[in-house]
Design an enzyme around this catalytic site. Structure first.
Site: not given
Length: 230
Positions: A113, A126, A128-130
């Site tokens: 992202s 979100y 951090a996950s991307k």
């Protein structure tokens, strides 16, 4: 290409599969799985192995975002977000990659992202996950040099999908682009063997340039305002 479609809702997958079969005369296999469950990715791999299906291109597209401050969030929902956006990506990649390497052919596209490039208050988990997806995939690209297997992180901005049905309209920033334009961009970038690519010139400038030029504290404040519920 023949397809394997994976998502939670089998009825919607079957409808899409019928549309693809009739429109493109291709083979489509449906595997219903909830990737927010810890063993779901393993189950997907076991199902394709049982059907003797060889995966030549893996697209880790499953993912969702939450929009709230961490203190106000449902911890179980955040656990699911990490499971889908991070753990399932690693689980599927690590299980399908050896077959690609042994055949010396294949590709993995992991969906990052524009949020991959900086912390985003209100969407902390979100983003951090991307960021994980971007770092993991670029490292994988490095490991695969010298082979014919490719790995690429695709980093879209706002895109016309159901993402905002879950994350909410407050999570939307920038003008949304179409899925068709995103896919076209992704396949061209994969052909050029890029470790990662950002869709849209404006998105790329913000992600690649501004995040490096602007001091970290200032960038976090800008992201905070952009993602604020207002």
């Amino acid at each position: 290409m023949d397809l394997v479609l994976v998502a939670r809702r089998a009825d919607r997958l079957e409808n899409l599969a019928d549309e693809l079969r009739s429109g493109f005369n291709t083979s489509v296999t449906v595997v219903a799985a909830d990737l927010s469950l810890p063993d779901a990715a393993r189950g997907v791999v076991e199902e394709t192995e049982k059907l003797n299906i060889s995966i030549d291109m893996l697209v880790n597209n499953a993912g969702f975002g939450t929009h709230d401050e961490v203190v106000d969030s449902d911890p179980d929902r955040l656990d699911e977000e990490v499971q889908v956006n991070v753990a399932a990506v690693v689980a599927l990649t690590s299980r399908y990659l050896p077959g690609m390497v042994s055949r010396n052919s294949g590709a993995i596209i992991n969906i990052g992202s524009t949020a991959s490039f900086q912390p985003v208050p209100h969407m902390a988990v979100y983003a951090a996950s991307k960021a994980f997806v971007l770092s993991f995939t670029e490292a994988l690209w490095g490991e695969l040099q010298g082979s014919q297997v490719r790995a690429m992180a695709l980093c879209p901005g706002a895109t016309t999908t159901e993402f905002f049905d879950v994350a909410g309209e407050a999570a939307r920033t920038g003008k949304p682009r179409t899925v068709e334009a995103l896919v076209d961009h992704a396949l061209k970038a994969l052909e050029r063997d890029k470790p990662s690519t950002v869709h849209g010139a404006e998105n790329a400038f913000i992600a690649r340039a501004l995040t490096r030029l602007i001091p970290r504290k200032a960038m976090i404040r800008i992201a905070h305002r952009a993602a604020s519920k207002g």
